[in-house]
Design a protein around this motif. Structure first.
Motif, PDB file in Angstrom:
ATOM      1  N   GLY A  43     -55.817  78.065  -7.787  1.00  0.00           N
ATOM      2  CA  GLY A  43     -55.749  78.619  -6.509  1.00  0.00           C
ATOM      3  C   GLY A  43     -54.253  78.465  -6.056  1.00  0.00           C
ATOM      4  N   ASN A  44     -53.814  77.831  -6.725  1.00  0.00           N
ATOM      5  CA  ASN A  44     -52.317  77.871  -5.529  1.00  0.00           C
ATOM      6  C   ASN A  44     -51.336  77.896  -6.559  1.00  0.00           C
ATOM      7  OD1 ASN A  44     -50.175  77.009  -4.106  1.00  0.00           O
ATOM      8  ND2 ASN A  44     -51.163  75.262  -3.166  1.00  0.00           N
ATOM      9  N   ASN A  45     -50.358  78.617  -6.620  1.00  0.00           N
ATOM     10  CA  ASN A  45     -49.358  79.477  -7.584  1.00  0.00           C
ATOM     11  C   ASN A  45     -47.878  78.824  -7.717  1.00  0.00           C
ATOM     12  OD1 ASN A  45     -48.691  79.618 -10.859  1.00  0.00           O
ATOM     13  ND2 ASN A  45     -49.104  81.691 -10.353  1.00  0.00           N
ATOM     14  N   ARG A  46     -48.388  78.702  -5.454  1.00  0.00           N
ATOM     15  CA  ARG A  46     -46.656  78.714  -5.369  1.00  0.00           C
ATOM     16  C   ARG A  46     -45.673  77.580  -5.857  1.00  0.00           C
ATOM     17  NH1 ARG A  46     -50.535  79.013   0.170  1.00  0.00           N
ATOM     18  NH2 ARG A  46     -51.800  81.153  -0.928  1.00  0.00           N
ATOM     19  N   LYS A  47     -44.530  77.971  -5.408  1.00  0.00           N
ATOM     20  CA  LYS A  47     -43.884  76.611  -5.580  1.00  0.00           C
ATOM     21  C   LYS A  47     -43.813  75.843  -7.378  1.00  0.00           C
ATOM     22  CE  LYS A  47     -43.141  75.131  -1.032  1.00  0.00           C
ATOM     23  NZ  LYS A  47     -43.146  76.449  -0.893  1.00  0.00           N
ATOM     24  N   LEU A  48     -43.713  76.958  -8.553  1.00  0.00           N
ATOM     25  CA  LEU A  48     -44.142  77.196  -9.822  1.00  0.00           C
ATOM     26  C   LEU A  48     -42.942  76.568  -9.810  1.00  0.00           C
ATOM     27  CD1 LEU A  48     -46.388  76.725 -11.858  1.00  0.00           C
ATOM     28  CD2 LEU A  48     -45.133  79.194 -12.125  1.00  0.00           C
ATOM     29  N   ILE A  49     -42.306  75.935 -10.099  1.00  0.00           N
ATOM     30  CA  ILE A  49     -41.004  74.932 -11.400  1.00  0.00           C
ATOM     31  C   ILE A  49     -40.841  74.551 -12.903  1.00  0.00           C
ATOM     32  CG2 ILE A  49     -39.278  72.760 -10.551  1.00  0.00           C
ATOM     33  CD1 ILE A  49     -40.519  72.137  -7.747  1.00  0.00           C
ATOM     34  N   TRP A  50     -40.023  76.030 -12.661  1.00  0.00           N
ATOM     35  CA  TRP A  50     -39.937  75.631 -14.434  1.00  0.00           C
ATOM     36  C   TRP A  50     -38.833  75.120 -14.815  1.00  0.00           C
ATOM     37  CZ3 TRP A  50     -42.069  79.384 -17.747  1.00  0.00           C
ATOM     38  CH2 TRP A  50     -42.590  80.828 -17.253  1.00  0.00           C
ATOM     39  N   GLY A  51     -39.174  73.564 -15.865  1.00  0.00           N
ATOM     40  CA  GLY A  51     -37.747  73.013 -16.138  1.00  0.00           C
ATOM     41  C   GLY A  51     -37.018  74.392 -16.691  1.00  0.00           C
ATOM     42  N   LEU A  52     -35.928  73.239 -18.251  1.00  0.00           N
ATOM     43  CA  LEU A  52     -35.175  73.579 -18.662  1.00  0.00           C
ATOM     44  C   LEU A  52     -35.838  74.147 -19.965  1.00  0.00           C
ATOM     45  CD1 LEU A  52     -31.926  71.548 -18.126  1.00  0.00           C
ATOM     46  CD2 LEU A  52     -32.220  73.513 -17.398  1.00  0.00           C
ATOM     47  N   GLY A  53     -36.814  73.507 -19.954  1.00  0.00           N
ATOM     48  CA  GLY A  53     -37.663  73.956 -21.316  1.00  0.00           C
ATOM     49  C   GLY A  53     -37.256  73.482 -22.331  1.00  0.00           C
ATOM     50  N   THR A  54     -38.046  73.916 -24.156  1.00  0.00           N
ATOM     51  CA  THR A  54     -36.777  73.076 -25.421  1.00  0.00           C
ATOM     52  C   THR A  54     -36.571  74.180 -26.113  1.00  0.00           C
ATOM     53  OG1 THR A  54     -38.678  71.227 -25.354  1.00  0.00           O
ATOM     54  CG2 THR A  54     -38.191  71.812 -27.385  1.00  0.00           C
ATOM     55  N   SER A  55     -35.716  74.069 -26.332  1.00  0.00           N
ATOM     56  CA  SER A  55     -35.018  75.072 -26.969  1.00  0.00           C
ATOM     57  C   SER A  55     -35.545  74.704 -28.854  1.00  0.00           C
ATOM     58  CB  SER A  55     -33.275  75.469 -26.966  1.00  0.00           C
ATOM     59  OG  SER A  55     -33.155  76.355 -28.011  1.00  0.00           O
ATOM     60  N   LEU A  56     -36.006  75.583 -29.608  1.00  0.00           N
ATOM     61  CA  LEU A  56     -36.859  75.034 -30.939  1.00  0.00           C
ATOM     62  C   LEU A  56     -35.518  76.197 -31.379  1.00  0.00           C
ATOM     63  CD1 LEU A  56     -38.379  74.278 -32.980  1.00  0.00           C
ATOM     64  CD2 LEU A  56     -40.044  75.769 -32.536  1.00  0.00           C
ATOM     65  N   ALA A  57     -35.390  75.523 -32.374  1.00  0.00           N
ATOM     66  CA  ALA A  57     -34.004  76.245 -33.922  1.00  0.00           C
ATOM     67  C   ALA A  57     -35.093  75.983 -34.849  1.00  0.00           C
ATOM     68  CB  ALA A  57     -32.964  75.825 -33.896  1.00  0.00           C
ATOM     69  N   VAL A  58     -35.243  76.849 -35.641  1.00  0.00           N
ATOM     70  CA  VAL A  58     -36.235  77.454 -37.479  1.00  0.00           C
ATOM     71  C   VAL A  58     -35.104  77.292 -38.069  1.00  0.00           C
ATOM     72  CG1 VAL A  58     -38.125  77.699 -38.261  1.00  0.00           C
ATOM     73  CG2 VAL A  58     -37.910  77.574 -35.814  1.00  0.00           C
ATOM     74  N   ASN A  59     -34.730  76.995 -39.140  1.00  0.00           N
ATOM     75  CA  ASN A  59     -33.522  77.202 -39.847  1.00  0.00           C
ATOM     76  C   ASN A  59     -34.315  77.351 -41.494  1.00  0.00           C
ATOM     77  OD1 ASN A  59     -31.170  75.886 -38.599  1.00  0.00           O
ATOM     78  ND2 ASN A  59     -32.413  74.072 -38.138  1.00  0.00           N
ATOM     79  N   PRO A  60     -33.739  78.261 -42.034  1.00  0.00           N
ATOM     80  CA  PRO A  60     -34.422  79.236 -43.306  1.00  0.00           C
ATOM     81  C   PRO A  60     -34.137  77.871 -44.518  1.00  0.00           C
ATOM     82  CG  PRO A  60     -31.900  79.848 -42.839  1.00  0.00           C
ATOM     83  CD  PRO A  60     -32.783  79.050 -41.586  1.00  0.00           C
TER      84      PRO A  60
END
Lengths: 115, 111
Positions: B94-111
């Motif tokens: 019911g309320n999508n306003r002022k949605l604040i996105w953080g920095l997230g998690t940077s995932l690195a997958v190595n061979p």
């Protein structure tokens, strides 16, 4: 189903010039969002439309940024005049409703570089 | 609005299971935990959403304990193509306003 379309993909301008971005949301999606994403950060919501009305523009720098969504479909975001700090990716997203739980579908953005 | 905390980065190898935990101590009763994935030069893409206990789809599983103050995104047997930034967000019905996105998690997958 076609995704969210944005153009141009890239834009390079000098500071104090103006620029406009275009977004075509997924057909039938009532809610449209414009985000600014600076390198290394999460997206920041600039403005949210519900059909052709503005729901939230509290984080839009209104002295230089403007946006419209005529006829409740396509939308344009304009910057005039641009500043160096406006260098970012501008993302458009749409969702079926503004229920909050509806996933947002994003376009691939316009990368803006200010010289 | 619930603030989220995630690790800035994680490393893994192909074939491993990856678990990314997000804390959201002040989550509201009607908030749903939603995860997005973002590849370089692309917009974020919805992965999974849940309220509590466990949700599974073809991409990932989401575990939310009873107190709902954290959630864990589980990616089974990651591949190189899972290298991306993962965002955790509380979304309010019911309320999508002022949605604040953080920095997230940077995932690195190595061979």
């Amino acid at each position: 189903e076609a995704g969210v379309a944005q153009s141009p993909r890239y834009k390079i301008i000098e500071k104090r010039q103006s620029v406009a971005f275009w977004c075509n949301p997924i057909s039938g999606h009532a809610t449209l969002y414009w985000y600014q994403q600076i390198l290394g950060q999460g997206p920041k919501l600039l403005i949210q439309f519900q059909n052709n009305g503005v729901v939230d523009d509290s984080q839009l720098p209104k002295d230089r940024f403007s946006a419209e969504r005529l006829k409740g479909v396509d939308s344009t975001l304009k910057i005039q005049p641009a500043k160096l700090e406006d260098s970012a990716v501008y993302l458009c997203a749409s969702s079926l409703t503004d229920s909050g739980r509806e996933p947002q579908h994003f376009g691939d953005g316009t990368r803006l570089s200010i010289l | 609005l619930a603030k989220t905390t995630q690790p800035i980065s994680m490393d893994s190898y192909e074939g491993q299971e990856v678990n990314i935990t997000c804390s959201h101590n002040n989550i509201a009763t009607n908030d749903y935990i939603t995860w997005y994935q973002q590849f370089p030069s692309q917009g974020p893409r919805f992965i999974i959403q849940g309220y509590k206990t466990k949700v599974t789809n073809e991409v990932a599983s989401l575990f939310i304990p009873a107190d709902r103050k954290s959630s864990t995104l589980s990616l089974p047997r990651v591949s190189l193509s899972d290298t991306a930034v993962y965002y955790c967000l509380p979304l309010r019905a019911g309320n999508n306003r002022k949605l604040i996105w953080g920095l997230g998690t940077s995932l690195a997958v190595n061979p």
